[in-house]
Write an enzyme that holds these catalytic residues in place. Structure first.
Site, short mmCIF file in Angstrom:
data_model
loop_
_atom_site.label_atom_id
_atom_site.label_comp_id
_atom_site.label_asym_id
_atom_site.label_seq_id
_atom_site.Cartn_x
_atom_site.Cartn_y
_atom_site.Cartn_z
N LYS A 67 -24.50 -17.08 -19.39
CA LYS A 67 -24.26 -18.52 -19.59
C LYS A 67 -22.95 -18.82 -20.34
O LYS A 67 -22.35 -19.86 -20.15
CB LYS A 67 -25.43 -19.16 -20.35
CG LYS A 67 -26.67 -19.40 -19.49
CD LYS A 67 -27.73 -20.14 -20.30
CE LYS A 67 -28.89 -20.54 -19.43
NZ LYS A 67 -29.86 -21.38 -20.14
N ASP A 107 -29.76 -28.03 -19.63
CA ASP A 107 -30.87 -27.71 -20.55
C ASP A 107 -31.09 -28.83 -21.57
O ASP A 107 -32.22 -29.06 -22.01
CB ASP A 107 -30.59 -26.40 -21.30
CG ASP A 107 -30.78 -25.18 -20.41
OD1 ASP A 107 -31.56 -25.27 -19.43
OD2 ASP A 107 -30.15 -24.14 -20.68
P1 NAP Z 1 -32.94 -15.86 -26.54
O1 NAP Z 1 -31.57 -16.34 -26.36
O2 NAP Z 1 -33.27 -14.42 -26.40
O3 NAP Z 1 -33.42 -16.34 -28.01
C1 NAP Z 1 -34.72 -16.17 -28.47
C2 NAP Z 1 -34.74 -16.33 -29.99
O4 NAP Z 1 -36.09 -16.15 -30.41
C3 NAP Z 1 -33.92 -15.27 -30.70
O5 NAP Z 1 -32.64 -15.77 -30.99
C4 NAP Z 1 -34.72 -14.97 -31.95
O6 NAP Z 1 -34.24 -15.80 -32.99
C5 NAP Z 1 -36.13 -15.45 -31.63
N1 NAP Z 1 -37.07 -14.34 -31.47
C6 NAP Z 1 -37.04 -13.36 -30.53
N2 NAP Z 1 -38.11 -12.52 -30.68
C7 NAP Z 1 -38.80 -13.00 -31.75
C8 NAP Z 1 -39.98 -12.56 -32.43
N3 NAP Z 1 -40.66 -11.49 -32.03
N4 NAP Z 1 -40.40 -13.29 -33.49
C9 NAP Z 1 -39.71 -14.39 -33.91
N5 NAP Z 1 -38.59 -14.83 -33.30
C10 NAP Z 1 -38.15 -14.15 -32.25
O7 NAP Z 1 -33.94 -16.60 -25.54
P2 NAP Z 1 -33.85 -18.11 -25.04
O8 NAP Z 1 -33.16 -18.16 -23.75
O9 NAP Z 1 -33.36 -18.94 -26.15
O10 NAP Z 1 -35.40 -18.42 -24.73
C11 NAP Z 1 -36.33 -18.60 -25.77
C12 NAP Z 1 -37.66 -19.09 -25.18
O11 NAP Z 1 -37.46 -20.37 -24.56
C13 NAP Z 1 -38.21 -18.17 -24.08
O12 NAP Z 1 -39.61 -18.14 -24.19
C14 NAP Z 1 -37.81 -18.86 -22.80
O13 NAP Z 1 -38.71 -18.59 -21.73
C15 NAP Z 1 -37.91 -20.32 -23.22
N6 NAP Z 1 -37.05 -21.19 -22.41
C16 NAP Z 1 -37.64 -22.20 -21.72
C17 NAP Z 1 -36.87 -23.05 -20.97
C18 NAP Z 1 -37.54 -24.16 -20.22
O14 NAP Z 1 -36.90 -24.75 -19.35
N7 NAP Z 1 -38.79 -24.48 -20.53
C19 NAP Z 1 -35.47 -22.88 -20.91
C20 NAP Z 1 -34.89 -21.85 -21.64
C21 NAP Z 1 -35.70 -20.99 -22.39
P3 NAP Z 1 -34.03 -15.24 -34.48
O15 NAP Z 1 -33.59 -13.81 -34.31
O16 NAP Z 1 -33.02 -16.15 -35.04
O17 NAP Z 1 -35.35 -15.34 -35.18
#
Ligand code: NAP
Length: 282
Positions: A72, A108
């Protein structure tokens, strides 16, 4: 790549689990549009392939592209222009051709805001769990869409959260130990972590559900399962709850509108997605 019919692509890694082909192909077929949408894996670090595929966008055989993790941000250098919102988030999820120029946009933010419409969450305190890509979109949306009075970014990793807050000039970094205090005055709580996502469906990013009450709206961006453990416990505590499916559909609808000029038939898409998710959870 060769394109047999007018095509849209999703570029990312991994993409095998993506629901975007189901969403867009359901919408194309419901509206009788002669297009197809396919997911195409571009491995982490393979910027040459990313650039080559972006160059193929010609508005005829390859009409537009969605971009997902991990490309992205990397894709920005292959584009001619960014919309203001893509520039603000620092990430692109939708590419389209305008007057021969490849433009990067980010749907988003509007996707995030769509299910909050009419919920009276303007000028309130917002707590966002996580500091990744979805959290950044939520931060921009809470700041510019909801005009939040305060935004807390709760993170295990204070370095990445501080970078997100500094890049966007939005929010204040907090630890999970500070959550009980933050939830006393917060109205909207957003889970932007993968905690609780299938198959680890018994996990929740908030260990003590008694911190939640009817004064909270809890918005979990996870869409599989449609009701996560966090949402289940929040509902039992009397909080209002929103799952990730409406955002997923609304961000896709934003891209669909740009590419086709038509509104996505959300009812058909919702039905197809719910059926699909039900069958994968059974
Ligand atoms: P990402 O870039 O990998 O970020 C996830 C964040 O979650 C990390 O920066 C981390 O933050 C935290 N994290 C990861 N594992 C963790 C754990 N075990 N315990 C606590 N915190 C944890 O992923 P993303 O793209 O932002 O996606 C995050 C979630 O949103 C996913 O479930 C994804 O499916 C969902 N999502 C949904 C949509 C939708 O349209 N509904 C769109 C995008 C994403 P820290 O290290 O700062 O704690």
């Amino acid at each position: 790549m060769s394109y047999k019919e007018a095509t849209f692509l999703l570029l990312g890694d991994p993409v095998y689990h993506s629901l975007s082909p189901l969403i867009h192909n359901t919408a194309f077929s419901a509206l009788g549009l002669p297009f197809r949408y396919a997911a195409h894996r571009v491995a982490v670090g393979d910027e040459a392939k990313l650039e080559k595929l972006i160059r193929e966008i010609d508005g005829v055989s390859l009409i537009g592209v969605n971009v997902t993790i991990p490309h992205k941000s990397a894709v920005v250098s292959f584009l001619d222009d960014l919309t203001p919102i893509a520039r603000k988030v620092g990430a692109v999820n939708t590419i389209y051709l305008e007057n021969g120029r490849k433009v990067g946009h980010n749907t988003d933010v509007e996707g995030f805001l769509s299910p909050l419409d009419g919920l009276n969450l303007n000028n309130k305190e917002v707590v966002i769990l996580g500091s990744g890509g979805a959290a950044r979109a939520a931060m921009v949306a809470a700041d510019s869409g909801l005009n939040a009075s305060h935004i807390s970014v709760v993170s295990r990793n204070l370095e990445s959260a501080s970078a997100a807050c500094a890049d966007l000039s939005i929010g204040e970094v907090k630890t999970y130990d500070e959550l009980p205090e933050l939830l006393k005055t917060a109205s909207l709580i957003v889970n932007a972590t993968p905690v609780g996502m299938w198959p680890e469906t018994n996990q929740s990013p908030i260990n003590n559900p008694r911190l939640l009450s009817e004064k909270h709206t809890v918005y979990d961006l996870i869409y599989n399962p449609t009701e996560t453990e966090l949402l289940r416990s929040a509902r039992i505590q009397g909080a209002s709850t929103i799952g990730g499916l409406p955002m997923l559909i609304a961000q896709a609808a934003g891209a669909f509108r740009i590419w086709t000029g038509s509104e996505m038939p959300v009812k058909d898409v919702n039905w197809a997605l719910n059926n699909h998710l039900k069958s994968t959870l059974d």
